[in-house]
Design an enzyme around this catalytic site. Structure first.
Site, PDB file in Angstrom:
ATOM      1  N   ASP A  10       0.851  -1.186   0.000  1.00  0.00           N
ATOM      2  CA  ASP A  10       0.000   0.000   0.000  1.00  0.00           C
ATOM      3  C   ASP A  10       0.894   1.245   0.000  1.00  0.00           C
ATOM      4  OD1 ASP A  10      -2.266   1.753   0.551  1.00  0.00           O
ATOM      5  OD2 ASP A  10      -1.473   1.836   2.597  1.00  0.00           O
ATOM      6  N   ASP A  12      -0.210   5.203   0.851  1.00  0.00           N
ATOM      7  CA  ASP A  12      -0.426   6.197   1.916  1.00  0.00           C
ATOM      8  C   ASP A  12      -0.577   5.560   3.299  1.00  0.00           C
ATOM      9  OD1 ASP A  12      -0.426   8.356   0.041  1.00  0.00           O
ATOM     10  OD2 ASP A  12      -2.503   7.886  -0.472  1.00  0.00           O
TER      11      ASP A  12
HETATM   12 MG   LIG Z   1      -2.871   3.127   3.581  1.00  0.00          MG
END
Ligand SMILES: [Mg+2]
Ligand SMILES: [Zn+2]
Length: 169
Positions: A10, A12
């Site tokens: 992932d 952010d």
């Molecule tokens: Mg995230």
């Protein structure tokens, strides 16, 4: 079936600190979390492909554009390259469920499935690292093992199970 091992990651809150803004679409707001470059280097050196999978629904909401995302991703690659890390690829979903339904927004798995096909990945030997429920759900649906890290925090020794799992012919 694919023969490559990959770690899906992932963006952010996992790679970069998402404290600066709700949507991160400028290089000024893109700050790597401490130690993430070194951690990715270890995974790379162990033979894993590194593939970022990120939801960027702010595009659908008109908050920013594909061009902004491209700029931030170029910057992310540069920062990581300065630590010796070559990301294999970066996939993002530009959709938002407020605007339209799609199969690629996590926990949807379309982007993961595309990457698995494109890079001939063996999902049984691959992992997902993320900081949220949707990451864990996407990993589960895609049949990947998963590791949850704390949002905006260094990973510590969280990747050790992945390093211990390297396929040795
Ligand atoms: Mg995230
Ligand atoms: Zn989508």
């Amino acid at each position: 079936m694919g023969h490559n091992q990959a770690v899906f990651i992932d963006r952010d809150g996992t790679i970069n600190d998402k404290t600066p803004a709700y949507y991160i679409y400028t290089t000024a707001n893109f700050k790597l979390i401490e130690g993430v470059g070194a951690n990715l280097k270890k995974l790379q050196d162990a033979g894993y492909l590194l593939i970022v999978i990120t939801n960027q629904g702010g595009i659908d909401k008109g908050e920013y554009t594909h061009k902004d995302v491209a700029r931030v991703h170029r910057y992310m690659r540069e920062l990581l390259e300065s630590e010796g890390v070559q990301l294999t690829d970066v996939f993002y979903c530009p959709h938002h469920s407020d605007v339209q339904e799609c199969e690629c927004r996590k926990p949807g798995t379309l982007l993961i499935e595309e990457a698995i096909e494109m890079y001939e990945i063996d999902r049984e030997c691959s992992w997902f690292i993320g900081d949220s429920d949707v990451d864990m759900e996407a990993a589960k649906r895609a049949g990947l093992r998963k590791i949850r890290v704390e949002t905006n925090k260094p990973w510590g020794d969280a990747i050790q199970p992945i390093l211990d799992d390297v396929y040795k012919p």
